[in-house]
Design a protein around this motif. Sequence first.
Motif, PDB file in Angstrom:
ATOM      1  N   LEU A 101       0.819  -1.212   0.000  1.00  0.00           N
ATOM      2  CA  LEU A 101       0.000   0.000   0.000  1.00  0.00           C
ATOM      3  C   LEU A 101       0.853   1.263   0.000  1.00  0.00           C
ATOM      4  O   LEU A 101       0.469   2.288  -0.573  1.00  0.00           O
ATOM      5  CB  LEU A 101      -0.921   0.003   1.217  1.00  0.00           C
ATOM      6  CG  LEU A 101      -2.126  -0.945   1.169  1.00  0.00           C
ATOM      7  CD1 LEU A 101      -2.902  -0.870   2.472  1.00  0.00           C
ATOM      8  CD2 LEU A 101      -3.041  -0.610  -0.008  1.00  0.00           C
ATOM      9  N   ARG A 102       2.023   1.188   0.631  1.00  0.00           N
ATOM     10  CA  ARG A 102       2.904   2.358   0.725  1.00  0.00           C
ATOM     11  C   ARG A 102       3.972   2.367  -0.366  1.00  0.00           C
ATOM     12  O   ARG A 102       4.893   3.178  -0.331  1.00  0.00           O
ATOM     13  CB  ARG A 102       3.548   2.400   2.121  1.00  0.00           C
ATOM     14  CG  ARG A 102       2.546   2.854   3.167  1.00  0.00           C
ATOM     15  CD  ARG A 102       2.881   2.367   4.555  1.00  0.00           C
ATOM     16  NE  ARG A 102       1.838   2.779   5.515  1.00  0.00           N
ATOM     17  CZ  ARG A 102       0.650   2.159   5.619  1.00  0.00           C
ATOM     18  NH1 ARG A 102       0.378   1.121   4.836  1.00  0.00           N
ATOM     19  NH2 ARG A 102      -0.256   2.592   6.491  1.00  0.00           N
ATOM     20  N   ARG A 103       3.824   1.467  -1.296  1.00  0.00           N
ATOM     21  CA  ARG A 103       4.749   1.382  -2.442  1.00  0.00           C
ATOM     22  C   ARG A 103       6.200   1.270  -2.004  1.00  0.00           C
ATOM     23  O   ARG A 103       7.099   1.863  -2.592  1.00  0.00           O
ATOM     24  CB  ARG A 103       4.557   2.580  -3.370  1.00  0.00           C
ATOM     25  CG  ARG A 103       3.167   2.627  -3.992  1.00  0.00           C
ATOM     26  CD  ARG A 103       3.033   3.747  -4.989  1.00  0.00           C
ATOM     27  NE  ARG A 103       1.712   3.754  -5.598  1.00  0.00           N
ATOM     28  CZ  ARG A 103       1.302   4.626  -6.513  1.00  0.00           C
ATOM     29  NH1 ARG A 103       2.135   5.590  -6.921  1.00  0.00           N
ATOM     30  NH2 ARG A 103       0.081   4.563  -7.021  1.00  0.00           N
ATOM     31  N   LYS A 104       6.390   0.487  -0.948  1.00  0.00           N
ATOM     32  CA  LYS A 104       7.738   0.212  -0.473  1.00  0.00           C
ATOM     33  C   LYS A 104       8.150  -1.155  -1.026  1.00  0.00           C
ATOM     34  O   LYS A 104       7.588  -2.185  -0.631  1.00  0.00           O
ATOM     35  CB  LYS A 104       7.796   0.188   1.054  1.00  0.00           C
ATOM     36  CG  LYS A 104       7.617   1.552   1.708  1.00  0.00           C
ATOM     37  CD  LYS A 104       7.709   1.446   3.216  1.00  0.00           C
ATOM     38  CE  LYS A 104       7.573   2.801   3.875  1.00  0.00           C
ATOM     39  NZ  LYS A 104       8.756   3.666   3.676  1.00  0.00           N
ATOM     40  N   PRO A 105       9.084  -1.195  -1.962  1.00  0.00           N
ATOM     41  CA  PRO A 105       9.499  -2.491  -2.515  1.00  0.00           C
ATOM     42  C   PRO A 105      10.146  -3.369  -1.452  1.00  0.00           C
ATOM     43  O   PRO A 105      10.842  -2.868  -0.559  1.00  0.00           O
ATOM     44  CB  PRO A 105      10.501  -2.112  -3.612  1.00  0.00           C
ATOM     45  CG  PRO A 105      10.961  -0.743  -3.263  1.00  0.00           C
ATOM     46  CD  PRO A 105       9.837  -0.072  -2.534  1.00  0.00           C
ATOM     47  N   PHE A 106       9.889  -4.659  -1.533  1.00  0.00           N
ATOM     48  CA  PHE A 106      10.449  -5.582  -0.543  1.00  0.00           C
ATOM     49  C   PHE A 106      10.947  -6.849  -1.217  1.00  0.00           C
ATOM     50  O   PHE A 106      10.626  -7.146  -2.381  1.00  0.00           O
ATOM     51  CB  PHE A 106       9.413  -5.923   0.542  1.00  0.00           C
ATOM     52  CG  PHE A 106       8.251  -6.735   0.055  1.00  0.00           C
ATOM     53  CD1 PHE A 106       8.276  -8.124   0.106  1.00  0.00           C
ATOM     54  CD2 PHE A 106       7.116  -6.107  -0.452  1.00  0.00           C
ATOM     55  CE1 PHE A 106       7.203  -8.877  -0.342  1.00  0.00           C
ATOM     56  CE2 PHE A 106       6.031  -6.855  -0.902  1.00  0.00           C
ATOM     57  CZ  PHE A 106       6.074  -8.245  -0.844  1.00  0.00           C
ATOM     58  N   ILE A 107      11.749  -7.592  -0.471  1.00  0.00           N
ATOM     59  CA  ILE A 107      12.322  -8.868  -0.924  1.00  0.00           C
ATOM     60  C   ILE A 107      11.596  -9.992  -0.210  1.00  0.00           C
ATOM     61  O   ILE A 107      11.381  -9.931   0.999  1.00  0.00           O
ATOM     62  CB  ILE A 107      13.830  -8.925  -0.604  1.00  0.00           C
ATOM     63  CG1 ILE A 107      14.572  -7.755  -1.258  1.00  0.00           C
ATOM     64  CG2 ILE A 107      14.427 -10.258  -1.054  1.00  0.00           C
ATOM     65  CD1 ILE A 107      16.008  -7.579  -0.756  1.00  0.00           C
ATOM     66  N   LEU A 108      11.220 -11.011  -0.953  1.00  0.00           N
ATOM     67  CA  LEU A 108      10.565 -12.177  -0.354  1.00  0.00           C
ATOM     68  C   LEU A 108      11.529 -13.353  -0.369  1.00  0.00           C
ATOM     69  O   LEU A 108      12.007 -13.768  -1.424  1.00  0.00           O
ATOM     70  CB  LEU A 108       9.299 -12.544  -1.124  1.00  0.00           C
ATOM     71  CG  LEU A 108       8.534 -13.766  -0.601  1.00  0.00           C
ATOM     72  CD1 LEU A 108       8.026 -13.531   0.810  1.00  0.00           C
ATOM     73  CD2 LEU A 108       7.383 -14.124  -1.530  1.00  0.00           C
ATOM     74  N   ASN A 109      11.825 -13.873   0.820  1.00  0.00           N
ATOM     75  CA  ASN A 109      12.675 -15.055   0.946  1.00  0.00           C
ATOM     76  C   ASN A 109      11.796 -16.299   1.011  1.00  0.00           C
ATOM     77  O   ASN A 109      10.750 -16.302   1.657  1.00  0.00           O
ATOM     78  CB  ASN A 109      13.509 -14.958   2.225  1.00  0.00           C
ATOM     79  CG  ASN A 109      14.334 -16.205   2.457  1.00  0.00           C
ATOM     80  OD1 ASN A 109      15.421 -16.363   1.928  1.00  0.00           O
ATOM     81  ND2 ASN A 109      13.804 -17.122   3.265  1.00  0.00           N
ATOM     82  N   SER A 110      12.211 -17.364   0.349  1.00  0.00           N
ATOM     83  CA  SER A 110      11.453 -18.615   0.415  1.00  0.00           C
ATOM     84  C   SER A 110      12.420 -19.784   0.468  1.00  0.00           C
ATOM     85  O   SER A 110      13.402 -19.827  -0.270  1.00  0.00           O
ATOM     86  CB  SER A 110      10.540 -18.760  -0.810  1.00  0.00           C
ATOM     87  OG  SER A 110       9.834 -19.984  -0.766  1.00  0.00           O
ATOM     88  N   ASP A 111      12.123 -20.740   1.356  1.00  0.00           N
ATOM     89  CA  ASP A 111      12.928 -21.961   1.415  1.00  0.00           C
ATOM     90  C   ASP A 111      12.446 -22.991   0.410  1.00  0.00           C
ATOM     91  O   ASP A 111      13.141 -23.973   0.144  1.00  0.00           O
ATOM     92  CB  ASP A 111      12.875 -22.574   2.824  1.00  0.00           C
ATOM     93  CG  ASP A 111      13.628 -21.733   3.841  1.00  0.00           C
ATOM     94  OD1 ASP A 111      14.377 -20.840   3.425  1.00  0.00           O
ATOM     95  OD2 ASP A 111      13.451 -21.971   5.049  1.00  0.00           O
ATOM     96  N   GLY A 112      11.245 -22.822  -0.120  1.00  0.00           N
ATOM     97  CA  GLY A 112      10.769 -23.759  -1.130  1.00  0.00           C
ATOM     98  C   GLY A 112       9.294 -24.040  -1.015  1.00  0.00           C
ATOM     99  O   GLY A 112       8.571 -23.433  -0.225  1.00  0.00           O
ATOM    100  N   GLY A 113       8.839 -24.989  -1.819  1.00  0.00           N
ATOM    101  CA  GLY A 113       7.437 -25.374  -1.836  1.00  0.00           C
ATOM    102  C   GLY A 113       7.128 -26.173  -3.087  1.00  0.00           C
ATOM    103  O   GLY A 113       7.957 -26.254  -4.008  1.00  0.00           O
TER     104      GLY A 113
END
Length: 385
Positions: A101-113
């Motif tokens: 909503l605040r247009r703050k880019p972020f990084i998403l970490n994932s171990d898998g799936g």
Amino acid sequence: MKVLFLTNIPSPYRIDFFNELGKRCELTVWFQARNESNREWEIEGLGRHFRYQFLKGRTFGLDKHLNLSILRELNAEPFDAYIMGCYSSPTEMLAIHWLKLRRKPFILNSDGGFPGNDRWLQRKLKTYLISSAALWLSSGSSCTRYLEHYGAAADRIREYPLSSTVLSGEELQPLAPEEKAELKRKGNLEGVVLLAVGQFIPRKGLDVLLRAFAKLQRELPEGKASLLLIGGGPEEARYEEIIREEGIRGVTIKRFLQKNELLPYWKLADAFVLPTRYDVWGLVFNEAAAFGLPIVTTDRAGAAGDLVRDGENGFVVPAEDTEELARALRRLAEDIDLRQQFSRRSREISELYSMDRMVDAHAAILEGWRTEREVASREHLYLDS
């Protein structure tokens, strides 16, 4: 560079990682809870080289955390990089929505799936949460396929070597022959020792392993192989029932052990096996490889194809396939040359998944992120002028 990492609980391997990454940036970690009901870890070194905070909130079930306080904390302090440790808890969903909503880019970490047969609404929610990121951190090929399935841009995914533990040279030293013989005697173990480490829950597939081991025993001379299960959990009584029903000999069951208590059993084993029904990665495979063990697992382990390579350092069999599992175990039990070949390869692959490499990869990714943000900021100022 001020970096925020939001994660669930302070697991040992994450603390090791945060302490090392904290030497490379100004790292703050927000934990959603102190522990979860299915974890029994002892934690050392918390916050040695990073700031941390336990968010106020509640946990539902095993691992669903709701920390409404995160909204206040996000408003209170800005960061140069926001890393979401996952996306599936209510707290992570709140944080992702707040950032979006605040247009703050972020990084998403994932171990898998593994992509499942999601209901329409579930698929839409996953896609919204995952695709909202500006960059994705992936533990390997299986995780990358998963992220792409739910809307991650292929050219914005950065794979890193997932490491689970830091082992010293002393800890990796093999047991002396007399120590190994004594440990086998005390554990009622004979011949080739097959080791499985994991929670005693249906997802780990240890019931499949017991039935495969029963078949293996019928095909091998008595005393040729034994099985050691370590983990503890609600399925223990069921495993004992299977052992009685199948008339299985040579199985030793131990409950949960801490890292230092596990060390001699890693060194005692001749092969590691975990026929999981579902593991987004399987951190025990990192330890098994570090100790040079041949590994047998299933195609439902996220580490399969990266850390565990079929025909190189072990075997990857179809999940739930007792026959194929028994066949793989028999090959290892009967062929010492194959075990030694796989052992050497496990050690080689393990070196690629060290904590240093994991930290270096994250530091490089964060440096690239900072450069991108600086360029984007300059371009924005130019367009506004």
